[in-house]
Design a protein around this motif. Sequence first.
Motif, PDB file in Angstrom:
ATOM      1  N   ALA A 339       0.834  -1.205   0.000  1.00 28.84           N
ATOM      2  CA  ALA A 339       0.000   0.000   0.000  1.00 28.84           C
ATOM      3  C   ALA A 339       0.870   1.256   0.000  1.00 28.84           C
ATOM      4  O   ALA A 339       0.636   2.197  -0.781  1.00 28.84           O
ATOM      5  N   LEU A 340       1.869   1.278   0.857  1.00 23.77           N
ATOM      6  CA  LEU A 340       2.777   2.432   0.889  1.00 23.77           C
ATOM      7  C   LEU A 340       3.609   2.515  -0.389  1.00 23.77           C
ATOM      8  O   LEU A 340       3.863   3.611  -0.913  1.00 23.77           O
ATOM      9  N   TYR A 341       4.031   1.375  -0.875  1.00 23.79           N
ATOM     10  CA  TYR A 341       4.824   1.319  -2.107  1.00 23.79           C
ATOM     11  C   TYR A 341       4.024   1.894  -3.269  1.00 23.79           C
ATOM     12  O   TYR A 341       4.539   2.677  -4.090  1.00 23.79           O
ATOM     13  N   ILE A 342       2.739   1.526  -3.359  1.00 21.47           N
ATOM     14  CA  ILE A 342       1.896   2.024  -4.445  1.00 21.47           C
ATOM     15  C   ILE A 342       1.755   3.537  -4.377  1.00 21.47           C
ATOM     16  O   ILE A 342       1.845   4.243  -5.402  1.00 21.47           O
ATOM     17  N   LEU A 343       1.551   4.075  -3.187  1.00 26.32           N
ATOM     18  CA  LEU A 343       1.405   5.529  -3.043  1.00 26.32           C
ATOM     19  C   LEU A 343       2.680   6.254  -3.470  1.00 26.32           C
ATOM     20  O   LEU A 343       2.637   7.242  -4.218  1.00 26.32           O
ATOM     21  N   GLY A 344       3.824   5.771  -2.989  1.00 26.80           N
ATOM     22  CA  GLY A 344       5.085   6.412  -3.362  1.00 26.80           C
ATOM     23  C   GLY A 344       5.396   6.259  -4.839  1.00 26.80           C
ATOM     24  O   GLY A 344       5.817   7.212  -5.503  1.00 26.80           O
ATOM     25  N   HIS A 345       5.172   5.056  -5.365  1.00 33.04           N
ATOM     26  CA  HIS A 345       5.450   4.812  -6.780  1.00 33.04           C
ATOM     27  C   HIS A 345       4.576   5.674  -7.676  1.00 33.04           C
ATOM     28  O   HIS A 345       5.037   6.184  -8.702  1.00 33.04           O
ATOM     29  N   ALA A 346       3.313   5.850  -7.323  1.00 30.87           N
ATOM     30  CA  ALA A 346       2.406   6.655  -8.137  1.00 30.87           C
ATOM     31  C   ALA A 346       2.928   8.080  -8.284  1.00 30.87           C
ATOM     32  O   ALA A 346       2.945   8.638  -9.387  1.00 30.87           O
ATOM     33  N   ALA A 347       3.353   8.668  -7.174  1.00 31.79           N
ATOM     34  CA  ALA A 347       3.851  10.045  -7.226  1.00 31.79           C
ATOM     35  C   ALA A 347       5.153  10.138  -8.015  1.00 31.79           C
ATOM     36  O   ALA A 347       5.335  11.042  -8.846  1.00 31.79           O
ATOM     37  N   VAL A 348       6.071   9.207  -7.765  1.00 33.29           N
ATOM     38  CA  VAL A 348       7.375   9.246  -8.448  1.00 33.29           C
ATOM     39  C   VAL A 348       7.216   9.015  -9.945  1.00 33.29           C
ATOM     40  O   VAL A 348       7.792   9.738 -10.773  1.00 33.29           O
ATOM     41  N   LYS A 349       6.413   8.012 -10.315  1.00 30.82           N
ATOM     42  CA  LYS A 349       6.276   7.698 -11.732  1.00 30.82           C
ATOM     43  C   LYS A 349       5.558   8.825 -12.476  1.00 30.82           C
ATOM     44  O   LYS A 349       5.932   9.165 -13.613  1.00 30.82           O
ATOM     45  N   ALA A 350       4.543   9.424 -11.871  1.00 26.21           N
ATOM     46  CA  ALA A 350       3.873  10.558 -12.508  1.00 26.21           C
ATOM     47  C   ALA A 350       4.846  11.723 -12.694  1.00 26.21           C
ATOM     48  O   ALA A 350       4.832  12.404 -13.730  1.00 26.21           O
ATOM     49  N   ALA A 351       5.712  11.949 -11.711  1.00 23.30           N
ATOM     50  CA  ALA A 351       6.700  13.025 -11.823  1.00 23.30           C
ATOM     51  C   ALA A 351       7.687  12.749 -12.956  1.00 23.30           C
ATOM     52  O   ALA A 351       8.051  13.662 -13.722  1.00 23.30           O
ATOM     53  N   LEU A 352       8.141  11.515 -13.089  1.00 18.14           N
ATOM     54  CA  LEU A 352       9.094  11.183 -14.145  1.00 18.14           C
ATOM     55  C   LEU A 352       8.467  11.315 -15.530  1.00 18.14           C
ATOM     56  O   LEU A 352       9.120  11.789 -16.475  1.00 18.14           O
ATOM     57  N   PHE A 353       7.210  10.918 -15.669  1.00 17.37           N
ATOM     58  CA  PHE A 353       6.547  11.121 -16.953  1.00 17.37           C
ATOM     59  C   PHE A 353       6.374  12.600 -17.251  1.00 17.37           C
ATOM     60  O   PHE A 353       6.485  13.025 -18.408  1.00 17.37           O
ATOM     61  N   ALA A 354       6.096  13.390 -16.221  1.00 14.06           N
ATOM     62  CA  ALA A 354       5.983  14.838 -16.430  1.00 14.06           C
ATOM     63  C   ALA A 354       7.311  15.414 -16.922  1.00 14.06           C
ATOM     64  O   ALA A 354       7.341  16.269 -17.819  1.00 14.06           O
ATOM     65  N   CYS A 355       8.414  14.941 -16.362  1.00 11.83           N
ATOM     66  CA  CYS A 355       9.733  15.409 -16.808  1.00 11.83           C
ATOM     67  C   CYS A 355      10.015  14.979 -18.243  1.00 11.83           C
ATOM     68  O   CYS A 355      10.578  15.757 -19.040  1.00 11.83           O
ATOM     69  N   SER A 356       9.640  13.751 -18.607  1.00  7.47           N
ATOM     70  CA  SER A 356       9.857  13.297 -19.982  1.00  7.47           C
ATOM     71  C   SER A 356       8.990  14.089 -20.950  1.00  7.47           C
ATOM     72  O   SER A 356       9.407  14.375 -22.082  1.00  7.47           O
ATOM     73  N   GLY A 357       7.781  14.473 -20.524  1.00 11.42           N
ATOM     74  CA  GLY A 357       6.942  15.311 -21.372  1.00 11.42           C
ATOM     75  C   GLY A 357       7.564  16.668 -21.624  1.00 11.42           C
ATOM     76  O   GLY A 357       7.459  17.219 -22.728  1.00 11.42           O
ATOM     77  N   ALA A 358       8.216  17.215 -20.606  1.00 15.08           N
ATOM     78  CA  ALA A 358       8.903  18.497 -20.791  1.00 15.08           C
ATOM     79  C   ALA A 358      10.032  18.363 -21.805  1.00 15.08           C
ATOM     80  O   ALA A 358      10.268  19.275 -22.616  1.00 15.08           O
ATOM     81  N   LEU A 359      10.746  17.238 -21.783  1.00 14.36           N
ATOM     82  CA  LEU A 359      11.788  17.011 -22.786  1.00 14.36           C
ATOM     83  C   LEU A 359      11.191  16.965 -24.194  1.00 14.36           C
ATOM     84  O   LEU A 359      11.745  17.549 -25.139  1.00 14.36           O
ATOM     85  N   LEU A 360      10.087  16.267 -24.325  1.00 17.61           N
ATOM     86  CA  LEU A 360       9.446  16.156 -25.636  1.00 17.61           C
ATOM     87  C   LEU A 360       9.005  17.519 -26.155  1.00 17.61           C
ATOM     88  O   LEU A 360       9.209  17.841 -27.332  1.00 17.61           O
TER      89      LEU A 360
END
Length: 585
Positions: A339-360
């Motif tokens: 449960a904790l892993y899912i919460l942390g992973h959701a925030a981190v993965k969304a942030a990384l996709f946001a950064c990749s979108g900025a690169l694009l």
Amino acid sequence: MHHLLPLLVAVPLLGAALLVAMGRFLPRRAAEITGCAVSGGTAALALVLLPHSSPPLVEWAGGWRPTGAGSVGIVLVGDGPALGMATLASLLTLAALAYSWRYFDEPPRGHSGSFPALMLAFQGAMCGFAIAGDLFNAFVFFELMSVVAYALTGYRIDEAKAVQGALTFGVVNSLGAYALLMGIGLLYARTGELSMTRIGRGLDAHGPPDALVLASFVLVMTGLLVKAAAVPFHFWLPDAHAVAPTPVCMLLSGVMVELGSYGVWRVYGTVFAGPGGIPAPALTSALVTLGTLTAVIGSAMCWYQRHIKRLLAYSTVAHTGLFLIGLGVLSPEGDDGIALYILGHAAVKAALFACSGALLDRYGSVDEHALHGRARELRGFAVMFAVGGLALAGLPPFGTALGKAIAEEAVGGPLTVVFVGASAVTGAAVLRVTSRVFLGLGPRPRDAEYETSGSDERPETTGILRRVPDSMTAVPAVLLAAAFAAGVAPGFGDVVARSVNEAGSGGAHASAHWTLAGVLLGLLSALLAVALATSAVTRPGRVGAPDRALPLRRLQSGHVGDYVAWLLVGATALGALALPGVLGG
């Protein structure tokens, strides 16, 4: 308070309908403000309901309460995990809408509300799936979530690859939905019930499990594991992420895939966990085996990607494997950690996709080779990408590390190696991208293209950005801060553990806190990630380059027929893994 539960679904769906109806007349800014307001209001409602989730809130929509032995009503259940997932879905939807504020390319002209309307419909479906207390309406929300996700994935309909990715997504997930519906039909035939708790009681009253119970289990779990992108049901995910708009990727990897794992946990614990269901050893065998396979294949494929969005998609696959392993050991500590892993992973993965979108949007490419050294000016994004990689690797004190540490303690033994290895490899892949793209380290790739026109990618904004907007910078920063807070906020882990245990472990007490072993394993996986990334950058020929041939890559053929065949293989394997436990019972 239970009367407010339907609003978690109704508010975003009504907001979406309003934007569709008024989209021709609303200015773009007004449509985006409306979308953010509705999404934020739903998140606030979920947060208000969370403290009242013990005992669980139960609402029979429309007053169709059970009478006698049967029930056909729509039951919504607001316990801690359900409202937590609804809150997560709402907050990430708000983050995705804020990320795309005023900059997301919005065709066709004159329909300013179409994108936020689809996002709100997606949010409403995810919230509905999270709080559904009966299997049929869980399927309804499952399908609504999927249909909207197909439209969002192929939103840039003028691009052939976007349509192809959405089509692949649609075919594979629709087959998963059909499997889920057939499984529900078998359970209804056996028990005459649709409410999850009543189905579980009906199976227990019937006696030991038989072939019908096994078939229903395999069909229902196949549908949920397709949504969770577990191997070998995962092939749609990288193809969809490669073409979906960045805000959509934030939700696909941040919430929707996690909802598949949540569904596995919820349905087994409520429907199949009793004496008339599937024995615990059979589920453990199935989930641990599939989870290990998913973690290993996902991390290997993640490492050998140079397309950054595909790399992050395979990272999601790898972490899904870890989620399944943690859930498969069937212990309160494993549930708490995941449960904790899912919460942390959701925030981190969304942030990384946001950064990749900025690169694009800034450089017109998400190819690791083509971007070599070009993003040196984006220092803030370099820091966020590096922090995201370390968080994926399990560096304390991020929420991902806390969840990983608790889950590692629960699974124990050789499975701990899988947790350390998968998190280290996926984190190393992100750190490798950071070193090459943002810092320009390592030898220049021979096939690197330094002209934007040489890339087959297209920015999601109206043109190449000369400057990354503040909204695109603030959103990943806030998400990473949230992932950090999940690991250090006093008492947060205990609150999550208490709500999960009350809902799924019969009220068993298990606290979630840091241990010396957990911290040391987190540091070890982070150090391994840094060492692996450093070796890849300085010695690309020896460690393995993203463009190196890998037999596993041939399986990601792009042909939907192959993916359907693998889905059938996965369903057969799931049945074979569960069969000995059923026969033994």
